[in-house]
Design a protein around this motif. Structure first.
Motif, mmCIF file in Angstrom:
data_model
loop_
_atom_site.group_PDB
_atom_site.id
_atom_site.type_symbol
_atom_site.label_atom_id
_atom_site.label_comp_id
_atom_site.label_asym_id
_atom_site.label_seq_id
_atom_site.Cartn_x
_atom_site.Cartn_y
_atom_site.Cartn_z
ATOM 1 N N ILE A 17 -40.586 -8.690 6.959
ATOM 2 C CA ILE A 17 -39.320 -8.557 6.222
ATOM 3 C C ILE A 17 -38.371 -9.636 6.715
ATOM 4 O O ILE A 17 -38.135 -9.759 7.918
ATOM 5 N N PRO A 18 -37.837 -10.446 5.799
ATOM 6 C CA PRO A 18 -36.949 -11.537 6.226
ATOM 7 C C PRO A 18 -35.744 -11.032 7.007
ATOM 8 O O PRO A 18 -35.268 -9.915 6.801
ATOM 9 N N LEU A 19 -35.258 -11.893 7.896
ATOM 10 C CA LEU A 19 -34.050 -11.571 8.654
ATOM 11 C C LEU A 19 -32.854 -11.504 7.703
ATOM 12 O O LEU A 19 -32.833 -12.204 6.689
ATOM 13 N N PRO A 20 -31.873 -10.684 8.026
ATOM 14 C CA PRO A 20 -30.665 -10.650 7.200
ATOM 15 C C PRO A 20 -29.982 -12.019 7.220
ATOM 16 O O PRO A 20 -30.016 -12.721 8.230
ATOM 17 N N ASN A 21 -29.380 -12.387 6.110
ATOM 18 C CA ASN A 21 -28.666 -13.659 6.023
ATOM 19 C C ASN A 21 -27.168 -13.364 6.076
ATOM 20 O O ASN A 21 -26.536 -13.130 5.047
ATOM 21 N N TYR A 22 -26.609 -13.380 7.267
ATOM 22 C CA TYR A 22 -25.188 -13.072 7.412
ATOM 23 C C TYR A 22 -24.303 -14.189 6.887
ATOM 24 O O TYR A 22 -23.096 -14.001 6.739
ATOM 25 N N GLY A 23 -24.891 -15.331 6.570
ATOM 26 C CA GLY A 23 -24.139 -16.378 5.888
ATOM 27 C C GLY A 23 -23.627 -15.898 4.541
ATOM 28 O O GLY A 23 -22.531 -16.271 4.113
ATOM 29 N N MET A 24 -24.401 -15.054 3.879
ATOM 30 C CA MET A 24 -23.962 -14.509 2.586
ATOM 31 C C MET A 24 -22.759 -13.581 2.761
ATOM 32 O O MET A 24 -21.880 -13.519 1.907
ATOM 33 N N VAL A 25 -22.717 -12.883 3.890
ATOM 34 C CA VAL A 25 -21.555 -12.040 4.198
ATOM 35 C C VAL A 25 -20.338 -12.934 4.408
ATOM 36 O O VAL A 25 -19.246 -12.648 3.900
#
Length: 163
Positions: free
Chosen positions: A31-39
């Motif tokens: 499962i891909p890591l969360p992309n906190y850049g989108m946050v």
């Protein structure tokens, strides 16, 4: 040590536990890591009055979005730790117990379900994603791990600092 600093340490610790879970989950389940850049992108667009996106990944990129997103991620973790202490009281800091920590951790899944995912274009509780049930389950597991992180961090802080 001030309660403010203790709460921040517990929140940051719990958030780090959650991030470690994301790394383990990626290696075990792919499962891909969360992309906190989108946050960070979402938060920055809010400062210009845009609170909802059809798909945050397609919205205009923002300088520093990864830094902003990661910073917000850890600040939110501290806010949730403060929620734990607000509800269960300062006595929890002296004797951390797992049930309140897990209850708060699980309850925090409401933030992505009802605020972040709809605002970023994924719908309420990931309803507009390709696999909503899987996304919901992963969110629930991750926030449960955050709750476990609140408990563990509470004990670690208690052991190293006289509260």
């Amino acid at each position: 040590m001030s309660n403010f600093l203790v709460i921040v340490l517990i929140g940051f610790g719990a958030t780090a536990v959650m991030d470690l879970w994301s790394i383990v989950r990626k290696s075990l389940l792919g499962i891909p890591l969360p992309n906190y850049g989108m946050v960070g992108r979402w938060i920055t667009h809010m400062t210009h009055g845009q609170f909802r996106h059809n798909a945050i990944a397609k919205s205009r990129k923002v300088t520093g979005e990864h830094f902003i997103g990661w910073t917000a991620h850890y600040i939110i973790g501290a806010i949730f730790a403060a929620l734990l202490i607000t509800i269960w009281g300062e006595s929890w800091l002296h004797n951390p117990t797992i049930t309140p920590a897990l209850l708060v951790g699980i309850a925090t899944v409401l933030a992505p379900f009802l605020i972040m995912q709809p605002g970023m274009g994924a719908g309420i509780a990931a309803s507009k994603t390709q696999h909503p049930a899987s996304a919901r389950l992963q969110s629930l597991i991750t926030h449960t791990i955050f709750g476990l992180g609140l408990y563990v961090s509470g004990w670690v802080v208690r052991l190293f600092y006289s509260i």
